[in-house]
Motif scaffolding. Structure first.
Motif, PDB file in Angstrom:
ATOM      1  N   ARG A 152       0.834  -1.203   0.000  1.00  0.00           N
ATOM      2  CA  ARG A 152       0.000   0.000   0.000  1.00  0.00           C
ATOM      3  C   ARG A 152       0.868   1.252   0.000  1.00  0.00           C
ATOM      4  N   GLU A 153       1.880   1.301   0.878  1.00  0.00           N
ATOM      5  CA  GLU A 153       2.695   2.501   1.024  1.00  0.00           C
ATOM      6  C   GLU A 153       3.511   2.782  -0.232  1.00  0.00           C
ATOM      7  N   ILE A 154       4.153   1.759  -0.773  1.00  0.00           N
ATOM      8  CA  ILE A 154       4.945   1.939  -1.988  1.00  0.00           C
ATOM      9  C   ILE A 154       4.045   2.296  -3.162  1.00  0.00           C
ATOM     10  N   GLY A 155       2.878   1.663  -3.203  1.00  0.00           N
ATOM     11  CA  GLY A 155       1.946   1.959  -4.286  1.00  0.00           C
ATOM     12  C   GLY A 155       1.491   3.405  -4.271  1.00  0.00           C
ATOM     13  N   VAL A 156       1.155   3.933  -3.093  1.00  0.00           N
ATOM     14  CA  VAL A 156       0.714   5.321  -2.985  1.00  0.00           C
ATOM     15  C   VAL A 156       1.860   6.278  -3.322  1.00  0.00           C
ATOM     16  N   THR A 157       3.078   5.948  -2.877  1.00  0.00           N
ATOM     17  CA  THR A 157       4.233   6.800  -3.183  1.00  0.00           C
ATOM     18  C   THR A 157       4.474   6.859  -4.687  1.00  0.00           C
ATOM     19  N   LEU A 158       4.438   5.708  -5.358  1.00  0.00           N
ATOM     20  CA  LEU A 158       4.611   5.690  -6.808  1.00  0.00           C
ATOM     21  C   LEU A 158       3.481   6.446  -7.497  1.00  0.00           C
ATOM     22  N   LEU A 159       2.283   6.314  -6.963  1.00  0.00           N
ATOM     23  CA  LEU A 159       1.131   7.004  -7.533  1.00  0.00           C
ATOM     24  C   LEU A 159       1.325   8.517  -7.480  1.00  0.00           C
ATOM     25  N   ARG A 160       1.907   9.013  -6.388  1.00  0.00           N
ATOM     26  CA  ARG A 160       2.169  10.458  -6.275  1.00  0.00           C
ATOM     27  C   ARG A 160       3.063  10.932  -7.412  1.00  0.00           C
ATOM     28  N   PHE A 161       4.097  10.149  -7.737  1.00  0.00           N
ATOM     29  CA  PHE A 161       5.026  10.546  -8.787  1.00  0.00           C
ATOM     30  C   PHE A 161       4.402  10.413 -10.170  1.00  0.00           C
ATOM     31  N   VAL A 162       3.532   9.421 -10.336  1.00  0.00           N
ATOM     32  CA  VAL A 162       2.885   9.224 -11.628  1.00  0.00           C
ATOM     33  C   VAL A 162       1.986  10.415 -11.974  1.00  0.00           C
ATOM     34  N   VAL A 163       1.275  10.940 -10.970  1.00  0.00           N
ATOM     35  CA  VAL A 163       0.305  12.020 -11.228  1.00  0.00           C
ATOM     36  C   VAL A 163       0.877  13.404 -10.944  1.00  0.00           C
ATOM     37  N   ILE A 164       2.190  13.509 -10.664  1.00  0.00           N
ATOM     38  CA  ILE A 164       2.737  14.798 -10.242  1.00  0.00           C
ATOM     39  C   ILE A 164       2.630  15.852 -11.334  1.00  0.00           C
ATOM     40  N   ARG A 165       2.604  15.443 -12.598  1.00  0.00           N
ATOM     41  CA  ARG A 165       2.457  16.439 -13.664  1.00  0.00           C
ATOM     42  C   ARG A 165       1.062  17.040 -13.685  1.00  0.00           C
ATOM     43  N   HIS A 166       0.129  16.385 -13.011  1.00  0.00           N
ATOM     44  CA  HIS A 166      -1.226  16.934 -12.900  1.00  0.00           C
ATOM     45  C   HIS A 166      -1.400  17.737 -11.614  1.00  0.00           C
ATOM     46  N   GLY A 167      -0.512  17.524 -10.647  1.00  0.00           N
ATOM     47  CA  GLY A 167      -0.604  18.216  -9.364  1.00  0.00           C
ATOM     48  C   GLY A 167      -0.049  17.347  -8.248  1.00  0.00           C
ATOM     49  N   VAL A 168       0.240  17.977  -7.113  1.00  0.00           N
ATOM     50  CA  VAL A 168       0.783  17.261  -5.964  1.00  0.00           C
ATOM     51  C   VAL A 168      -0.349  16.750  -5.089  1.00  0.00           C
ATOM     52  N   MET A 169      -0.272  15.482  -4.700  1.00  0.00           N
ATOM     53  CA  MET A 169      -1.257  14.910  -3.778  1.00  0.00           C
ATOM     54  C   MET A 169      -0.689  14.983  -2.358  1.00  0.00           C
ATOM     55  N   PRO A 170      -1.122  15.958  -1.558  1.00  0.00           N
ATOM     56  CA  PRO A 170      -0.632  16.030  -0.177  1.00  0.00           C
ATOM     57  C   PRO A 170      -1.263  14.941   0.677  1.00  0.00           C
ATOM     58  N   ALA A 171      -0.675  14.731   1.854  1.00  0.00           N
ATOM     59  CA  ALA A 171      -1.233  13.743   2.767  1.00  0.00           C
ATOM     60  C   ALA A 171      -2.636  14.170   3.197  1.00  0.00           C
ATOM     61  N   SER A 172      -3.584  13.249   3.127  1.00  0.00           N
ATOM     62  CA  SER A 172      -4.965  13.551   3.507  1.00  0.00           C
ATOM     63  C   SER A 172      -5.136  13.368   5.005  1.00  0.00           C
ATOM     64  N   ARG A 173      -6.305  13.767   5.507  1.00  0.00           N
ATOM     65  CA  ARG A 173      -6.587  13.561   6.933  1.00  0.00           C
ATOM     66  C   ARG A 173      -6.600  12.081   7.269  1.00  0.00           C
ATOM     67  N   GLY A 174      -7.170  11.298   6.358  1.00  0.00           N
ATOM     68  CA  GLY A 174      -7.170   9.856   6.571  1.00  0.00           C
ATOM     69  C   GLY A 174      -5.764   9.292   6.579  1.00  0.00           C
ATOM     70  N   GLY A 175      -4.914   9.835   5.716  1.00  0.00           N
ATOM     71  CA  GLY A 175      -3.526   9.405   5.680  1.00  0.00           C
ATOM     72  C   GLY A 175      -2.802   9.741   6.966  1.00  0.00           C
ATOM     73  N   LYS A 176      -3.101  10.913   7.523  1.00  0.00           N
ATOM     74  CA  LYS A 176      -2.490  11.298   8.789  1.00  0.00           C
ATOM     75  C   LYS A 176      -2.977  10.392   9.924  1.00  0.00           C
ATOM     76  N   LEU A 177      -4.267  10.061   9.903  1.00  0.00           N
ATOM     77  CA  LEU A 177      -4.806   9.140  10.914  1.00  0.00           C
ATOM     78  C   LEU A 177      -4.114   7.786  10.798  1.00  0.00           C
ATOM     79  N   LYS A 178      -3.919   7.334   9.572  1.00  0.00           N
ATOM     80  CA  LYS A 178      -3.223   6.070   9.335  1.00  0.00           C
ATOM     81  C   LYS A 178      -1.823   6.102   9.937  1.00  0.00           C
ATOM     82  N   THR A 179      -1.123   7.226   9.736  1.00  0.00           N
ATOM     83  CA  THR A 179       0.229   7.368  10.265  1.00  0.00           C
ATOM     84  C   THR A 179       0.235   7.316  11.786  1.00  0.00           C
ATOM     85  N   VAL A 180      -0.744   7.985  12.402  1.00  0.00           N
ATOM     86  CA  VAL A 180      -0.832   7.986  13.867  1.00  0.00           C
ATOM     87  C   VAL A 180      -1.095   6.579  14.393  1.00  0.00           C
ATOM     88  N   LEU A 181      -2.050   5.878  13.783  1.00  0.00           N
ATOM     89  CA  LEU A 181      -2.378   4.525  14.226  1.00  0.00           C
ATOM     90  C   LEU A 181      -1.196   3.581  14.044  1.00  0.00           C
TER      91      LEU A 181
END
Length: 213
Positions: A120-149
């Motif tokens: 999941r983590e590597i997939g999301v990281t690669l996804l950020r780079f794939v779509v970076i020409r369209h814009g940056v995907m910042p960490a979402s609130r759900g992503g932050k909750l995931k990090t805390v948990l």
């Protein structure tokens, strides 16, 4: 016209571009630099020396604390940069990834959990780079909750205690894994929306005549 008097600092405009060389990004880089230190403490002597495990837990908690601190500094001082948006989640993934892998290596965490989380983590990281020409995907609130948990669950697994503590650690890890999977799906949907967004033009929004549907 500025109202600051001679010799007084002028306020930075709210829309000014922040430099990548700032304290928030420095903390993010520090978190990345602590990853090998944490990894050594966790894996040294087979990972079962209690003093080293306690030190590994301390370094992990301190490193994760910089995540909250750099975010607060970036928002309060207008230090948000594209580098920070990309590096911050990468730093989190590097640190937690080392924890997951290390705990599995020493036999304290099931490998299927580590593999599922890392995919999941590597997939999301690669996804950020794939779509970076369209814009940056910042960490979402759900992503932050995931990090805390994940941080809570991993810390509990790192601390060399058994009995009821181990049972609580397993429950915390179950919650972390569930949120990890759910937010992974959410990021995929967010990426699809980001890629699709540029295809919408003002004319098509206003008149609905951009082409066949």
């Amino acid at each position: 016209m500025s109202t600051a008097g001679p010799g007084e600092p002028t306020a930075t405009p709210a829309n000014a571009t922040a430099s990548n060389w700032n304290i928030a990004n420095a903390l993010t880089v520090l978190r990345i630099a602590l990853v090998p230190v944490f990894g050594w403490l966790l894996l040294a002597d087979g990972g079962h020396e209690a003093p080293l495990r306690w030190w590994a837990a301390v370094v992990f908690v301190l490193a994760m604390a910089t995540d909250r601190l750099d975010g607060q500094l970036a928002r309060s001082r207008n230090l948000i940069t594209d580098f920070g948006k990309l590096a911050d989640p990468i730093a989190d993934k590097a640190l937690t990834g080392m924890a997951f892998i290390g705990l599995s290596i020493v036999g304290d965490l099931w490998w299927w959990v580590t593999v599922l989380v890392l995919v999941r983590e590597i997939g999301v990281t690669l996804l950020r780079f794939v779509v970076i020409r369209h814009g940056v995907m910042p960490a979402s609130r759900g992503g932050k909750l995931k990090t805390v948990l994940q941080a809570v669950a991993l810390t509990m697994f790192l601390v060399p205690l058994g009995g009821w503590w181990a049972a609580l650690a397993i429950a915390a890890m179950a919650a972390a894994v569930l949120v990890t999977v759910v937010t992974g799906v959410d990021y995929v949907l967010a990426a699809r929306r980001l890629v699709a967004a540029p295809s919408r033009t003002p004319d098509s929004d206003a008149h609905g005549t951009a082409g066949p549907r």
